[in-house]
Design an enzyme around this catalytic site. Structure first.
Site: not given
Length: 315
Positions: A14, A16, A194, A197, A276
């Site tokens: 996971h 980006h 996703h 979350e 990220d």
């Protein structure tokens, strides 16, 4: 403990690529491409990273992505991330990239893909890092836009292992993308999404039942639904959890409240990822360290989490 956790062989599932754009590289690319930035220097940009929620982060993320213009830019972005993988013994990675973030700015799809693809290939040959690229649709855009992106991707189908779904979760349930995911599966792509979350457990059910995903990205709110937890355990559906991201985006107020180790001990196939890392204060090892420092994660738990990541690979 850092050195031991760093040396643990692990996969990252996971991540980006656009979210691994460190301030120094962002400034270098802005200069290379003559892009004006709203921040005078790297330090000012670092201070801007003090956002409070997913939307504030995304606004900054898309502004940062604007410096990515050429094939070389996308290569440099991806290569910088792969070098970090090598430093942290990440032996396999399955990064996301968001073509719509770039094609909507007039950057050709193949420019983005060529730069990323070449770096991943060099990562395999020169660094020994396995990889598989995931094309992610932006959920705040329409399903029609996602169909167009899939059209653009099909001539390059060999470059991807799966399609995914990311960006603003609230108000954009997985069911909105049911048809494009069905089409992607018919074309031979695996699917991930996703869910759970900021969105409710219902979004995880939809991702499983309507999008037929192989993995859930995030998924921490599954803990609110005992029946859903039972299913995740029974079917051993992996969750790609991102602890530092969850705290930075206020999914949990503090790392001491995070539920990843509880889920692990219940038998859920959870993994540790950085999401990220340039924006959330750490790569995979830093996420493991945070769990050890705040939750008292044991070496045995760390080994299980690392093994889960290797077991949950799609490629």
């Amino acid at each position: 403990m850092y050195a031991w956790l760093n040396a643990l062989p692990k996969a990252e599932l996971h991540l980006h690529l656009e979210g691994s754009l460190e301030p120094e590289l962002l400034f270098a690319l802005a200069e290379r491409n003559k892009v004006a930035l709203p921040w005078p220097d790297v330090e000012s940009l670092r201070k801007a990273y003090a956002f409070n929620n997913l939307q504030e982060f995304l606004d900054l993320y898309y502004q940062g992505a604007n410096v990515l213009r050429t094939e070389q830019d996308f290569y440099d972005l991806t290569w910088a991330y792969l070098r970090k993988c090598k430093e942290q013994n990440v032996v396999h990675t399955e990064p996301f990239f968001d073509p719509q973030t770039h094609t909507d700015r007039g950057i050709p799809f193949e420019t983005v893909l060529s730069g990323i693809g070449q770096a991943l290939e060099d990562g395999r040959k020169r660094l020994g890092i396995g990889s598989g690229l995931i094309l992610s649709f932006l959920r705040h855009l329409s399903e029609e836009e996602a169909h167009k992106t899939l059209d653009q991707a099909l001539p390059f189908r060999h470059a991807f292992i799966a399609v995914g779904l990311d960006s603003s979760e609230k108000g954009h349930p997985p069911r909105k993308f049911r048809q494009v995911f069905e089409r992607a599966r018919a074309e031979g792509f695996a699917t991930v999404a996703h869910a759970g979350e900021e969105g409710p457990p219902e979004y995880i059910w939809e991702a499983l039942d309507l999008l037929k995903v192989k993995r859930i990205d995030h998924g921490v709110r599954a803990a609110e639904d005992p029946r859903l937890l039972e299913r995740l355990i029974d079917e051993q559906i992996p969750l790609t959890v991102c602890p530092l991201s969850n705290v930075k985006l206020r999914v949990f107020k503090d790392m001491s409240e995070h539920n990843i180790l509880k889920l692990l001990e219940m038998g859920v196939k959870v993994t540790v990822n950085s999401d990220d890392p340039a924006y959330f204060g750490g790569y995979v090892t830093e996420n493991f360290v945070a769990l050890q420092e705040s939750l008292g994660m044991t070496c045995e738990q760390a080994e299980r989490l690392a093994q889960n990541s290797l077991d949950a690979r799609l490629a």
